[in-house]
Design a protein around this motif. Structure first.
Motif, PDB file in Angstrom:
ATOM      1  N   GLU A   1       0.923  -1.442   0.486  1.00  0.00           N
ATOM      2  CA  GLU A   1       0.171   0.132  -0.278  1.00  0.00           C
ATOM      3  C   GLU A   1       1.231   1.996   0.366  1.00  0.00           C
ATOM      4  N   LYS A   2       2.550   1.357   0.112  1.00  0.00           N
ATOM      5  CA  LYS A   2       3.019   2.856   1.018  1.00  0.00           C
ATOM      6  C   LYS A   2       3.074   2.677  -0.681  1.00  0.00           C
TER       7      LYS A   2
ATOM      8  N   GLN B   1      -0.825   7.714  -4.469  1.00  0.00           N
ATOM      9  CA  GLN B   1      -2.479   8.141  -4.749  1.00  0.00           C
ATOM     10  C   GLN B   1      -3.483   8.787  -6.385  1.00  0.00           C
ATOM     11  N   GLU B   2      -2.813   9.579  -6.739  1.00  0.00           N
ATOM     12  CA  GLU B   2      -3.347   9.461  -7.640  1.00  0.00           C
ATOM     13  C   GLU B   2      -2.138   9.186  -9.393  1.00  0.00           C
TER      14      GLU B   2
ATOM     15  N   GLN C   1      -9.370  -1.440  -2.918  1.00  0.00           N
ATOM     16  CA  GLN C   1      -9.175  -1.185  -4.396  1.00  0.00           C
ATOM     17  C   GLN C   1     -10.103  -1.894  -4.648  1.00  0.00           C
TER      18      GLN C   1
END
Length: 289
Positions: free
Chosen positions: A138-139, A143-144, A161
């Motif tokens: 996840e890290k 984010q975009e 997701q």
């Protein structure tokens, strides 16, 4: 076995100079079942969502349903549309970190800068394969995103997701795979695929066994049915064996080592080689029982 039998198309990909300088494919890439319906859905979903996780259908008791193979097939079909292609092995923390470092070196950035890179550039795909825990990757998820794609394969279904459940093959997919890789009639292929329950890993092992042992499809089908009948009898008699439908590929050679350990009163652990999944550990144990 499987790699030698099923690697033909990947060798053609390796010859393609257009892909060579910028593609990092999994080390055990092999030709897999063409699952057109899932590939089409995956393509459309990636174009809309950018990040997609292929997960096991929670309704199925099976673990190995072909998630990695679908990701491999997707690359085979669509990799030419990407400028950067990276395959990150996430089943083990050491391999995961090493692949991230290799990716960073290729891009002349640090591992910590990977999320920023994925957020700022276009035309790439990153596959995180066999992710055991969502927090592991996840890290590294931006984010975009612009026009890049991230594909995750995981047995874990709890993803924030978008995720697509993967199940069994269709009748046509199972039959077509056996027809392509073995010598037999369409009727024999249909019957064998049905006997194997349209399970992807079962079909891969079937092709390997049929090729190595020089069997016919009908002989292999009869062999599997006999094994299943025997298993059902033992399960009914003992009452404590798994009853799920599975195939057995005649791996009696493993019994020699088992008997030696048992005769010396030593416990035995059947472990996968190099973190691989779906190699038949459970089937060997069930066949031995």
């Amino acid at each position: 076995g499987s790699l030698q039998i099923l690697a033909r198309d990947f060798q053609e990909i390796q010859k393609n100079q257009f892909l060579k300088p910028r593609i990092h494919l999994p080390p055990d890439f092999f030709e897999c079942v063409m699952r057109k319906s899932i590939l089409e859905t995956l393509r459309k979903t990636l174009e809309k969502e950018s990040i997609v996780a292929l997960v096991k259908n929670p309704k199925l008791p099976l673990k190995r349903v072909g998630k990695t193979e679908i990701a491999q097939q997707y690359l085979k079909e669509y990799s030419k549309g990407y400028k950067h292609v990276f395959w990150i092995q996430a089943f083990d923390s050491w391999y995961f970190q090493k692949d991230l470092e290799d990716m960073a070196i290729e891009l002349s950035i640090s591992v910590e800068q990977i999320p920023q890179f994925l957020a700022s550039v276009a035309s790439y795909i990153v596959i995180f394969d066999v992710v055991t825990r969502p927090e592991l990757v996840e890290k590294y998820l931006p984010q975009e995103m612009k026009t890049g794609h991230i594909l995750i394969t995981s047995r874990e279904s709890l993803w924030k997701q978008k995720h697509l459940p993967v199940g069994l093959l269709t009748k046509d997919e199972g039959t077509a795979f056996l027809l392509k890789h073995t010598k037999g009639s369409e009727q024999e292929a249909k019957g064998t695929a049905q006997a194997l329950g349209y399970v992807p890993s079962s079909l891969y092992r079937a092709v390997e066994t049929i090729t190595v042992e020089e069997l016919t499809l009908s002989t292999y089908k009869a062999y599997c049915e006999t094994r299943l009948e025997k298993h059902a009898e033992v399960a009914k008699e003992k009452g404590n064996l798994p009853t799920r439908n599975t195939d057995f590929t005649g791996r009696e050679a493993n019994f020699v080592a088992l008997e030696e350990s048992f005769s010396a009163n030593k416990p035995v652990v059947l472990a996968a080689n190099a973190g691989l999944g779906g190699v038949g550990k459970t089937q060997i144990a069930m066949q031995y029982a």
